[in-house]
Design a protein around this motif. Structure first.
Motif, PDB file in Angstrom:
ATOM      1  N   GLU A 302      -4.068  -3.302   4.136  1.00 53.89           N
ATOM      2  CA  GLU A 302      -4.699  -3.080   2.399  1.00 53.89           C
ATOM      3  C   GLU A 302      -4.285  -2.211   2.360  1.00 53.89           C
ATOM      4  OE1 GLU A 302      -8.229  -4.280   3.364  1.00 53.89           O
ATOM      5  OE2 GLU A 302      -8.255  -5.991   2.911  1.00 53.89           O
ATOM      6  N   ASN A 303      -3.990  -1.134   3.066  1.00 55.94           N
ATOM      7  CA  ASN A 303      -3.223   0.543   2.373  1.00 55.94           C
ATOM      8  C   ASN A 303      -1.765   0.538   2.050  1.00 55.94           C
ATOM      9  OD1 ASN A 303      -4.382   2.869   2.487  1.00 55.94           O
ATOM     10  ND2 ASN A 303      -2.265   3.360   3.566  1.00 55.94           N
ATOM     11  N   PHE A 306      -1.614  -1.539  -1.176  1.00 49.22           N
ATOM     12  CA  PHE A 306      -2.400   0.158  -2.125  1.00 49.22           C
ATOM     13  C   PHE A 306      -1.239   0.802  -2.361  1.00 49.22           C
ATOM     14  CE2 PHE A 306      -4.795   3.574  -2.970  1.00 49.22           C
ATOM     15  CZ  PHE A 306      -4.681   3.763  -4.694  1.00 49.22           C
ATOM     16  N   ARG A 309       1.656  -0.456  -4.769  1.00 48.12           N
ATOM     17  CA  ARG A 309       1.915  -0.664  -5.842  1.00 48.12           C
ATOM     18  C   ARG A 309       1.191   0.342  -6.812  1.00 48.12           C
ATOM     19  NH1 ARG A 309      -1.402  -6.128  -7.110  1.00 48.12           N
ATOM     20  NH2 ARG A 309      -2.686  -4.560  -8.736  1.00 48.12           N
ATOM     21  N   GLN A 310       0.440   1.602  -5.780  1.00 52.68           N
ATOM     22  CA  GLN A 310       1.089   2.663  -6.268  1.00 52.68           C
ATOM     23  C   GLN A 310       1.686   3.926  -6.586  1.00 52.68           C
ATOM     24  OE1 GLN A 310      -2.320   3.348  -7.620  1.00 52.68           O
ATOM     25  NE2 GLN A 310      -2.280   5.877  -6.253  1.00 52.68           N
TER      26      GLN A 310
END
Length: 325
Positions: A302-303, A306, A309-310
């Motif tokens: 999940e990280n 993230f 997406r960042q």
């Protein structure tokens, strides 16, 4: 109703009496299979329903009684029924009353509700067992459908989040025991909210179904699990998959979703095609210090999503061979 002139036949009044309605007359009409079996295993009666439920006529069915019961996992009810049908039943033992899997002439095992009763003579001495079999195939089919519905996402047919997390815990326990690799991939569709606003719910559902189909075609091994774990998020659990395999599959998924050529005017990095941010993590269970909980590999993937997406989306981020302490 008048009496029948044939002395071998009953009048209507006689048929309604207990003496007129004999045991065999009733069981011959029943959809249940009824078996009368002596304590030594000698079969004195099998009802005609055996043909419909088990695929054997009464005579053939009696020859299959000793191997009728499927003895898989330990099951005291199944074992008790097997002893009765094999002529080794104990009149003092508890009688089986259960839903059991049984063999049949059709090939596959069938489900039946089984009820056994002990018959005694006028002196109250046990003489035989009466075993009743009732088909519950339709009930089991319905239960299976309901169970499947509770485990799957209704739109895509993939596993839902709850089922995915249960499988992750189970597979992680196996990986810890067998000291093997486990890979987990997260796929998040970029700017999907804008897609829904632009094209509507129907187009969104079609989009999600196409992505789900692509992911199912990618993770084909029987042990692989593909799930829809959020509105526009998918997860892949790949047991016994090394880091190279996880990286290869992640890269393939990233490209395959672009190749679907699903229009998205508000796509990532100014593009106009649906893209995805992909995060992958691979844990090596044989390395010292790896966590006993599956939560950390889930959090790691999940990280990665993230971070992807960042950085604007439409990219793959991975973390391989990592440990937690």
């Amino acid at each position: 109703m008048v009496s029948d002139s044939n002395s071998d036949r009953f009048s209507g009044k006689d048929l309604l009496s207990a003496s007129g309605l004999g045991f065999q007359a009733l069981t011959d009409l029943s959809k249940d299979v009824v078996v009368l079996i002596a304590l030594d295993g000698a079969v004195s009666y099998v009802s005609p329903a055996s043909q419909q439920i088990f695929g054997w006529d009464a005579e053939s069915f009696s020859t299959h009684l000793s191997d009728l019961v499927y003895l898989g996992d330990p099951n005291s009810e199944a074992e008790a029924l097997h002893r009765i049908l094999s002529g080794k039943g104990d009149p003092a033992a508890p009688l089986p009353q259960a839903d059991l899997q049984l063999r049949s002439a059709f090939g596959p095992l069938i489900w039946a509700e089984v009820n056994a009763h002990l018959l005694k003579d006028a002196a109250n001495a046990p003489v035989a067992f009466a075993v009743f079999f009732r088909s519950i195939a339709k009930r089991k089919e319905l239960e299976s459908l309901l169970e499947a519905a509770s485990q799957t996402d209704p739109l895509t047919g993939l596993c839902n989040r709850r089922t995915f997390e249960e499988n992750l815990k189970r597979e992680w326990a196996v990986a810890m025991r067998e000291k093997t690799h486990t890979s987990l991939i997260k796929v998040s569709l970029d700017r999907f909210e804008s897609f829904v606003e632009q094209f509507g719910e129907t187009a969104a559902e079609e989009c999600l179904s196409k992505v789900a189909k692509t992911l199912k075609e990618t993770a084909r091994r029987p042990a692989d699990i593909v799930a829809r774990t959020a509105t526009s998020e998918f997860s892949l659990l790949l047991p016994r998959t090394h880091e190279m395999g996880a990286e290869t599959i992640s890269a393939y998924i990233h490209v395959a979703i672009q190749d679907l050529a699903i229009p998205n005017p508000h796509g990532s990095a100014g593009g106009e095609t649906l893209t995805a941010s992909v995060g992958a993590a691979c844990a090596v269970a044989e390395q010292t210090g790896v966590s006993e909980s599956s939560e950390f590999i889930l959090a790691a993937a999940e990280n990665c999503v993230f971070l992807a997406r960042q950085e604007g989306g439409n990219r793959v981020k991975t973390v391989m061979d990592f440990l937690t302490r």
